[in-house]
Design a protein around this motif. Structure first.
Motif, PDB file in Angstrom:
ATOM      1  N   HIS A 112       0.674  -1.069   0.056  1.00 52.62           N
ATOM      2  CA  HIS A 112      -0.006   0.003   0.004  1.00 52.62           C
ATOM      3  C   HIS A 112       0.963   1.159   0.120  1.00 52.62           C
ATOM      4  O   HIS A 112       1.779   1.484   0.593  1.00 52.62           O
ATOM      5  CB  HIS A 112      -0.917   0.032   1.087  1.00 52.62           C
ATOM      6  CG  HIS A 112      -1.958  -1.088   1.240  1.00 52.62           C
ATOM      7  ND1 HIS A 112      -1.701  -2.250   1.620  1.00 52.62           N
ATOM      8  CD2 HIS A 112      -3.076  -1.238   0.656  1.00 52.62           C
ATOM      9  CE1 HIS A 112      -2.894  -2.869   1.554  1.00 52.62           C
ATOM     10  NE2 HIS A 112      -3.904  -2.233   0.994  1.00 52.62           N
ATOM     11  N   LEU A 113       0.417   2.113  -0.771  1.00 53.83           N
ATOM     12  CA  LEU A 113       1.149   3.709  -0.895  1.00 53.83           C
ATOM     13  C   LEU A 113      -0.015   4.568  -0.739  1.00 53.83           C
ATOM     14  O   LEU A 113      -1.181   4.493  -1.329  1.00 53.83           O
ATOM     15  CB  LEU A 113       1.907   3.731  -2.274  1.00 53.83           C
ATOM     16  CG  LEU A 113       2.893   2.723  -2.630  1.00 53.83           C
ATOM     17  CD1 LEU A 113       3.404   2.977  -4.046  1.00 53.83           C
ATOM     18  CD2 LEU A 113       4.145   2.855  -1.558  1.00 53.83           C
ATOM     19  N   ALA A 114       0.356   5.430  -0.022  1.00 54.84           N
ATOM     20  CA  ALA A 114      -0.526   6.733   0.205  1.00 54.84           C
ATOM     21  C   ALA A 114       0.158   8.008   0.202  1.00 54.84           C
ATOM     22  O   ALA A 114       1.266   8.076   0.810  1.00 54.84           O
ATOM     23  CB  ALA A 114      -1.544   6.661   1.329  1.00 54.84           C
ATOM     24  N   GLY A 115      -0.167   8.921  -0.643  1.00 56.93           N
ATOM     25  CA  GLY A 115       0.676  10.350  -0.697  1.00 56.93           C
ATOM     26  C   GLY A 115       2.045  10.162  -1.373  1.00 56.93           C
ATOM     27  O   GLY A 115       2.658  10.967  -0.844  1.00 56.93           O
ATOM     28  N   PHE A 116       2.248   9.175  -2.441  1.00 60.68           N
ATOM     29  CA  PHE A 116       3.513   9.106  -2.649  1.00 60.68           C
ATOM     30  C   PHE A 116       3.706   9.849  -3.734  1.00 60.68           C
ATOM     31  O   PHE A 116       3.130   9.850  -5.004  1.00 60.68           O
ATOM     32  CB  PHE A 116       3.431   7.553  -3.300  1.00 60.68           C
ATOM     33  CG  PHE A 116       4.886   7.063  -3.721  1.00 60.68           C
ATOM     34  CD1 PHE A 116       6.007   7.401  -3.014  1.00 60.68           C
ATOM     35  CD2 PHE A 116       5.000   6.515  -4.999  1.00 60.68           C
ATOM     36  CE1 PHE A 116       7.067   6.827  -3.330  1.00 60.68           C
ATOM     37  CE2 PHE A 116       6.232   5.919  -5.193  1.00 60.68           C
ATOM     38  CZ  PHE A 116       7.253   6.214  -4.496  1.00 60.68           C
ATOM     39  N   LEU A 117       4.427  10.885  -3.610  1.00 57.76           N
ATOM     40  CA  LEU A 117       4.428  12.361  -4.762  1.00 57.76           C
ATOM     41  C   LEU A 117       5.954  12.649  -4.512  1.00 57.76           C
ATOM     42  O   LEU A 117       6.622  12.689  -3.785  1.00 57.76           O
ATOM     43  CB  LEU A 117       3.573  13.230  -4.155  1.00 57.76           C
ATOM     44  CG  LEU A 117       2.030  12.747  -4.132  1.00 57.76           C
ATOM     45  CD1 LEU A 117       1.191  14.002  -3.349  1.00 57.76           C
ATOM     46  CD2 LEU A 117       1.521  12.667  -5.422  1.00 57.76           C
ATOM     47  N   ILE A 118       6.014  13.382  -5.922  1.00 60.52           N
ATOM     48  CA  ILE A 118       7.401  14.189  -5.875  1.00 60.52           C
ATOM     49  C   ILE A 118       7.093  15.530  -5.607  1.00 60.52           C
ATOM     50  O   ILE A 118       5.812  16.260  -6.202  1.00 60.52           O
ATOM     51  CB  ILE A 118       7.830  14.113  -7.619  1.00 60.52           C
ATOM     52  CG1 ILE A 118       7.975  12.683  -8.074  1.00 60.52           C
ATOM     53  CG2 ILE A 118       8.984  14.890  -7.687  1.00 60.52           C
ATOM     54  CD1 ILE A 118       8.285  12.457  -9.579  1.00 60.52           C
ATOM     55  N   PRO A 119       7.669  16.314  -4.888  1.00 59.06           N
ATOM     56  CA  PRO A 119       7.484  17.585  -4.287  1.00 59.06           C
ATOM     57  C   PRO A 119       7.178  18.428  -5.534  1.00 59.06           C
ATOM     58  O   PRO A 119       8.164  18.564  -6.196  1.00 59.06           O
ATOM     59  CB  PRO A 119       8.400  17.797  -3.426  1.00 59.06           C
ATOM     60  CG  PRO A 119       9.341  16.706  -2.815  1.00 59.06           C
ATOM     61  CD  PRO A 119       8.779  15.630  -4.074  1.00 59.06           C
ATOM     62  N   GLY A 120       6.126  19.103  -5.566  1.00 60.35           N
ATOM     63  CA  GLY A 120       5.883  20.315  -6.447  1.00 60.35           C
ATOM     64  C   GLY A 120       5.517  19.587  -7.710  1.00 60.35           C
ATOM     65  O   GLY A 120       5.355  20.243  -8.798  1.00 60.35           O
ATOM     66  N   LYS A 121       5.475  18.111  -8.098  1.00 60.83           N
ATOM     67  CA  LYS A 121       5.366  17.771  -9.428  1.00 60.83           C
ATOM     68  C   LYS A 121       4.249  16.583  -9.328  1.00 60.83           C
ATOM     69  O   LYS A 121       3.750  16.077 -10.549  1.00 60.83           O
ATOM     70  CB  LYS A 121       6.454  17.272  -9.890  1.00 60.83           C
ATOM     71  CG  LYS A 121       7.551  17.845 -10.157  1.00 60.83           C
ATOM     72  CD  LYS A 121       8.764  17.384 -10.969  1.00 60.83           C
ATOM     73  CE  LYS A 121       9.850  18.471 -11.302  1.00 60.83           C
ATOM     74  NZ  LYS A 121       9.632  19.270 -12.255  1.00 60.83           N
ATOM     75  N   GLY A 122       3.609  16.425  -8.253  1.00 59.03           N
ATOM     76  CA  GLY A 122       2.688  15.144  -8.028  1.00 59.03           C
ATOM     77  C   GLY A 122       3.160  13.865  -8.407  1.00 59.03           C
ATOM     78  O   GLY A 122       4.623  13.709  -7.705  1.00 59.03           O
ATOM     79  N   VAL A 123       2.865  13.148  -9.119  1.00 58.14           N
ATOM     80  CA  VAL A 123       3.198  11.962  -9.700  1.00 58.14           C
ATOM     81  C   VAL A 123       4.238  11.974 -10.660  1.00 58.14           C
ATOM     82  O   VAL A 123       4.847  11.001 -11.163  1.00 58.14           O
ATOM     83  CB  VAL A 123       2.129  10.722  -9.886  1.00 58.14           C
ATOM     84  CG1 VAL A 123       1.539  10.291  -8.380  1.00 58.14           C
ATOM     85  CG2 VAL A 123       1.318  11.051 -10.919  1.00 58.14           C
ATOM     86  N   GLY A 124       4.204  13.040 -11.247  1.00 60.39           N
ATOM     87  CA  GLY A 124       5.206  13.232 -12.516  1.00 60.39           C
ATOM     88  C   GLY A 124       4.799  12.312 -13.576  1.00 60.39           C
ATOM     89  O   GLY A 124       3.546  12.023 -13.878  1.00 60.39           O
TER      90      GLY A 124
END
Length: 179
Positions: free
Chosen positions: A99-111
């Motif tokens: 499970h992943l939650a809130g897995f994001l590149i800062p300022g880019k979302g999921v890119g």
């Protein structure tokens, strides 16, 4: 004389009832570990705890990668840093749940990452012993993998790597933690 075997049996059952779920769902000490406990649904945590208690082989939090992370079992870290609100993985005999939650590149979302897959590595080998199919990563950075995998009878120094867009040569998260 009959009391000793009965007492031992009761003590064993009590220990198994306490240790299985307690160790499987234990989230103490690290703030992100507590976040993991609350971020996944109660049903998912219960299912994960049952799998670990019933023959689970590996249970770990997931740590997001940054470009300065090391190459692990032949896979390089992603080119951009990732943040992860919560993430965990359970490998049991013939099954992997992630499970992943809130897995994001800062300022880019999921890119450019639209899907993730996971691989189990053993013995420091650059070849995974099991890999899941790629599944969607939502725009919020959420993903769930719940699939059958073939696991070996022995796995020394196990690690699970999360791959972006099915690219096994790189990883964006790994079993472990970061403070």
């Amino acid at each position: 004389m009959r009391r000793l075997p009965t007492a031992l049996a009761l003590a064993s059952l009590a220990l198994a009832a306490w240790a299985g779920p307690s160790l499987a769902a234990r989230h103490t000490g690290h703030p992100s570990a507590k976040t993991t406990a609350y971020a996944t649904s109660r049903g998912a945590r219960t299912t994960m705890a049952k799998k670990v208690a019933a023959g689970g082989l590996l249970r770990s939090m997931l740590a997001p990668s940054v470009p300065a992370d090391p190459t692990i079992d032949g896979a390089k870290p992603g080119a951009l840093p990732w943040n992860l609100k919560s993430g965990d993985v359970v490998v049991s005999d013939g099954h992997m749940q992630l499970h992943l939650a809130g897995f994001l590149i800062p300022g880019k979302g999921v890119g450019p990452v639209k899907t993730v897959s996971a691989s189990l590595y053993c013995d420091g080998s650059a070849k995974p012993v099991a890999t899941t199919k790629s599944l969607a990563l939502s725009s919020a950075g959420d993903a769930a993998i719940d699939t059958a995998v073939a696991v070996p009878k022995s796995c020394i120094a196990p690690i699970v790597l999360v791959h972006p867009n099915g690219e096994a040569g790189s990883y964006v998260a790994a079993s472990g933690w970061k403070r």
